[in-house]
Design a protein around this motif. Sequence first.
Motif, mmCIF file in Angstrom:
data_model
loop_
_atom_site.group_PDB
_atom_site.id
_atom_site.type_symbol
_atom_site.label_atom_id
_atom_site.label_comp_id
_atom_site.label_asym_id
_atom_site.label_seq_id
_atom_site.Cartn_x
_atom_site.Cartn_y
_atom_site.Cartn_z
ATOM 1 N N LYS A 1 34.404 52.202 5.510
ATOM 2 C CA LYS A 1 35.015 53.100 4.523
ATOM 3 C C LYS A 1 35.716 54.260 5.220
ATOM 4 C CE LYS A 1 33.860 55.610 0.314
ATOM 5 N NZ LYS A 1 32.801 56.031 -0.578
ATOM 6 N N LYS A 2 35.200 54.701 6.356
ATOM 7 C CA LYS A 2 35.785 55.816 7.095
ATOM 8 C C LYS A 2 36.773 55.355 8.167
ATOM 9 C CE LYS A 2 33.447 59.255 5.297
ATOM 10 N NZ LYS A 2 34.065 60.408 4.704
ATOM 11 N N SER A 3 37.089 54.060 8.223
ATOM 12 C CA SER A 3 38.005 53.545 9.226
ATOM 13 C C SER A 3 39.435 53.556 8.694
ATOM 14 C CB SER A 3 37.612 52.117 9.606
ATOM 15 O OG SER A 3 37.882 51.239 8.524
ATOM 16 N N LYS A 4 40.392 53.338 9.596
ATOM 17 C CA LYS A 4 41.793 53.252 9.170
ATOM 18 C C LYS A 4 41.984 52.096 8.205
ATOM 19 C CE LYS A 4 44.421 55.313 12.910
ATOM 20 N NZ LYS A 4 45.453 55.088 13.919
ATOM 21 N N THR A 5 41.397 50.964 8.516
ATOM 22 C CA THR A 5 41.539 49.795 7.662
ATOM 23 C C THR A 5 40.982 50.066 6.278
ATOM 24 O OG1 THR A 5 41.324 48.376 9.617
ATOM 25 C CG2 THR A 5 41.055 47.330 7.470
ATOM 26 N N GLY A 6 39.814 50.659 6.210
ATOM 27 C CA GLY A 6 39.208 50.988 4.922
ATOM 28 C C GLY A 6 40.040 51.988 4.146
ATOM 29 N N THR A 7 40.614 52.948 4.852
ATOM 30 C CA THR A 7 41.444 53.955 4.192
ATOM 31 C C THR A 7 42.718 53.331 3.668
ATOM 32 O OG1 THR A 7 40.502 55.633 5.656
ATOM 33 C CG2 THR A 7 42.497 56.231 4.464
ATOM 34 N N TYR A 8 43.352 52.451 4.450
ATOM 35 C CA TYR A 8 44.541 51.740 3.969
ATOM 36 C C TYR A 8 44.207 50.883 2.752
ATOM 37 C CZ TYR A 8 47.461 53.063 7.956
ATOM 38 O OH TYR A 8 48.194 53.759 8.872
ATOM 39 N N LEU A 9 43.056 50.253 2.770
ATOM 40 C CA LEU A 9 42.628 49.451 1.624
ATOM 41 C C LEU A 9 42.453 50.334 0.390
ATOM 42 C CD1 LEU A 9 41.774 46.652 0.600
ATOM 43 C CD2 LEU A 9 39.446 47.207 1.314
ATOM 44 N N THR B 1 44.443 50.053 -3.165
ATOM 45 C CA THR B 1 43.735 49.991 -4.446
ATOM 46 C C THR B 1 44.227 51.083 -5.389
ATOM 47 O OG1 THR B 1 41.794 49.106 -3.323
ATOM 48 C CG2 THR B 1 41.445 50.012 -5.516
ATOM 49 N N THR B 2 44.444 52.260 -4.838
ATOM 50 C CA THR B 2 44.947 53.374 -5.632
ATOM 51 C C THR B 2 46.355 53.079 -6.127
ATOM 52 O OG1 THR B 2 43.591 54.889 -4.342
ATOM 53 C CG2 THR B 2 45.364 55.863 -5.620
ATOM 54 N N ALA B 3 47.182 52.475 -5.285
ATOM 55 C CA ALA B 3 48.538 52.119 -5.690
ATOM 56 C C ALA B 3 48.511 51.087 -6.823
ATOM 57 C CB ALA B 3 49.320 51.566 -4.502
ATOM 58 N N PHE B 4 47.569 50.172 -6.767
ATOM 59 C CA PHE B 4 47.413 49.197 -7.849
ATOM 60 C C PHE B 4 47.081 49.916 -9.154
ATOM 61 C CE2 PHE B 4 44.911 46.071 -10.287
ATOM 62 C CZ PHE B 4 45.866 45.065 -10.386
ATOM 63 N N GLY B 5 46.246 50.939 -9.083
ATOM 64 C CA GLY B 5 45.932 51.744 -10.266
ATOM 65 C C GLY B 5 47.156 52.470 -10.792
ATOM 66 N N ALA B 6 48.046 52.876 -9.890
ATOM 67 C CA ALA B 6 49.268 53.567 -10.293
ATOM 68 C C ALA B 6 50.155 52.662 -11.143
ATOM 69 C CB ALA B 6 50.027 54.054 -9.066
ATOM 70 N N VAL B 7 50.172 51.381 -10.830
ATOM 71 C CA VAL B 7 50.957 50.431 -11.628
ATOM 72 C C VAL B 7 50.442 50.413 -13.067
ATOM 73 C CG1 VAL B 7 51.529 47.977 -11.910
ATOM 74 C CG2 VAL B 7 51.569 49.005 -9.642
ATOM 75 N N ALA C 1 46.769 61.756 -1.547
ATOM 76 C CA ALA C 1 46.879 62.869 -0.600
ATOM 77 C C ALA C 1 45.596 63.021 0.217
ATOM 78 C CB ALA C 1 47.200 64.165 -1.346
ATOM 79 N N LEU C 2 44.454 62.880 -0.435
ATOM 80 C CA LEU C 2 43.172 62.956 0.277
ATOM 81 C C LEU C 2 43.034 61.810 1.281
ATOM 82 C CD1 LEU C 2 40.821 63.940 -2.671
ATOM 83 C CD2 LEU C 2 41.386 65.349 -0.684
ATOM 84 N N LEU C 3 43.468 60.620 0.890
ATOM 85 C CA LEU C 3 43.378 59.470 1.793
ATOM 86 C C LEU C 3 44.306 59.623 2.992
ATOM 87 C CD1 LEU C 3 43.138 56.659 -0.894
ATOM 88 C CD2 LEU C 3 41.344 57.320 0.723
ATOM 89 N N VAL C 4 45.500 60.155 2.762
ATOM 90 C CA VAL C 4 46.427 60.393 3.871
ATOM 91 C C VAL C 4 45.838 61.431 4.823
ATOM 92 C CG1 VAL C 4 48.688 61.378 4.455
ATOM 93 C CG2 VAL C 4 48.495 59.674 2.638
ATOM 94 N N ARG C 5 45.213 62.465 4.264
ATOM 95 C CA ARG C 5 44.561 63.466 5.105
ATOM 96 C C ARG C 5 43.451 62.822 5.934
ATOM 97 N NH1 ARG C 5 41.495 68.458 2.437
ATOM 98 N NH2 ARG C 5 39.971 66.830 2.043
#
Length: 79
Positions: free
Chosen positions: A11-19, A23-29, A62-66
Amino acid sequence: MSALTKAKGFKKSKTGTYLSIGTTAFGAVNVLKQAKRARSEHDTLRLVDAAISAAAIITGVALLVRELKRIGDDDVLFG
């Protein structure tokens, strides 16, 4: 290392953050669909709900990018 510890590490890895961003982008749709439907039905309350949900999604990304910036090159999954 237990499975739970590995999951927390992922969850704290780059891969987990990209995932999480994906998921958040899917919610945006879904929020965009909700807003479009609300506008076509002239439903102000649903339109306000969609706007608040969109603000939450923007904040979440924004939090995920940070978090990605914080992780930097220290990601254990990428060596």
